[in-house]
Design an enzyme around this catalytic site. Structure first.
Site, PDB file in Angstrom:
ATOM      1  N   MET A   1       0.486 -33.369  -9.228  1.00 42.29           N
ATOM      2  CA  MET A   1       0.200 -32.784  -7.715  1.00 42.29           C
ATOM      3  C   MET A   1       0.011 -31.360  -7.701  1.00 42.29           C
ATOM      4  SD  MET A   1       3.205 -34.482  -5.425  1.00 42.29           S
ATOM      5  CE  MET A   1       3.687 -36.430  -5.730  1.00 42.29           C
ATOM      6  N   LYS A   2      -1.031 -31.076  -6.783  1.00 38.20           N
ATOM      7  CA  LYS A   2      -1.441 -29.875  -6.584  1.00 38.20           C
ATOM      8  C   LYS A   2      -0.912 -29.157  -5.073  1.00 38.20           C
ATOM      9  CE  LYS A   2      -5.144 -26.541  -6.443  1.00 38.20           C
ATOM     10  NZ  LYS A   2      -4.854 -25.472  -5.305  1.00 38.20           N
ATOM     11  N   PHE A   3       0.133 -28.235  -5.581  1.00 43.15           N
ATOM     12  CA  PHE A   3       1.080 -27.872  -4.238  1.00 43.15           C
ATOM     13  C   PHE A   3       0.354 -26.848  -3.708  1.00 43.15           C
ATOM     14  CE2 PHE A   3       4.081 -30.244  -6.721  1.00 43.15           C
ATOM     15  CZ  PHE A   3       4.604 -30.932  -5.838  1.00 43.15           C
TER      16      PHE A   3
END
Length: 337
Positions: A38-40
């Protein structure tokens, strides 16, 4: 200073970056097979844990340590000396990320910071390790660095967190579709055999929405616009909320067919601050707009919305001559932020 941290990793340190792609790739496009993460939506930061002190540095090399005393304290207790961790600083508001609350850390007076830390605690989401036990491990493949990071994180408690990963592309697609509601920006793709290098070695896919906006100005001449400036109704006014990336020559010509000189009073000035169009720029100058009669267009935008503007450039999809500007409203998802 930085005692216990490998000399080659004394901050500031250049971090690995990702190249944008349109969709999650099929197959093993990166060395050793693909891992999805995931890219936060937060501040990229490296955490350096020395023998006596802990530091946080941004991707641009800025010392962020004093703004995040809560993260520093947790890292000093839970991460052993000699470690360098790559990750994302975030602030959670309920079950979603709050980028505006995160930004407040950088502009709040020192005396008021403790109250802000108490009200909106920050977290560090770790996704890579550059050093462990005083040893520079950037030369190890990602699978081995990840194993070491997972071992370090085995007993972590918030505000330290380990970023989830998967090798299943279908799971990554589900994340891309469902996680934007929490503020997750998209998916990172990494190769299991990749070493850590300070360049664009990874891939990133951002979640995007198609949004109706009002185009009321362009960059460049109306006969061959180089970009569009877009607005949405906010607080009873049509406010500038972003700009597009550079238009191709063909897209500029197609758009020019719909552009007309403004009729009557225009909602925007002819000159605006560069920072109004690009919040990440260091420039403080003015940009001249070519004002046009407002028209409706669809743009593709990533999910990063600040509450007042798109944080990244939008992509022009098509003009909607069938709609009137007063028919455009603020998307419901934006109203909740």
């Amino acid at each position: 200073m930085f005692e216990g941290v490998p000399a080659a990793l004394h901050p500031p340190v250049d971090l690995a970056l990702a190249k944008a792609v349109e969709s999650i790739p099929h197959g093993d496009v990166l060395s050793g097979g693909s891992v999805f993460e995931m890219k936060f939506d937060g501040f990229r930061a490296a955490c350096f844990v020395g023998l006596r002190d802990v530091w946080l540095y941004s991707r641009q090399g800025k010392d962020l340590s004093r703004y995040f005393p809560d993260v520093l304290a947790a890292a000093g207790k839970q991460i052993p000396p000699g470690c360098v961790i790559d990750g994302e600083l975030v602030v959670w508001s309920g079950d979603r990320l709050d980028f505006d609350a995160l930004q407040l850390r950088l502009v709040t007076a020192k005396a008021a910071l403790p109250a802000l830390v108490h009200e909106s605690p920050a977290s560090l989401i770790a996704f890579d390790a550059l050093a462990v036990a005083g040893n520079d491990i950037r030369g190890l493949p990602f699978r081995d660095r990840r194993t070491l990071l997972e071992e370090l994180a085995r007993e972590w408690v918030p505000p330290l967190n380990l970023s989830p990963v998967t090798k299943d592309r279908a799971v990554a697609e589900t994340w891309l579709q469902e996680m934007p509601a929490t503020g997750v920006e998209g998916i990172l793709v990494k190769g299991e055999a990749q070493t850590y290098e300070p360049r664009r070695i990874w891939l990133k896919v951002k979640s995007r929405n198609v949004v109706d906006v009002v185009v009321a100005a362009v960059i460049g001449p109306a006969t061959q616009p180089r970009g569009v400036v877009v607005g949405l109704p906010l607080h009873g006014r049509l406010r500038i909320v972003g700009r597009s990336g550079p238009l191709s020559a063909r897209a500029g010509r197609d758009l020019a067919r719909y552009l007309r000189p403004p009729q009557g009073k225009h909602p925007w000035p002819e000159k605006i601050s560069e920072r109004l169009l690009d919040r990440f720029t260091k420039e403080c100058g003015k940009i001249r707009l070519t004002l046009v009669e407002p028209l409706v267009a669809e743009v593709s935008a990533d999910v990063a919305w600040s509450g007042q503007a798109f944080r990244h450039s939008v992509r022009l999809v098509r003009v909607r001559p069938d709609l009137q500007p007063d028919e455009v409203s603020l998307p419901a998802d934006f109203e909740r932020e």
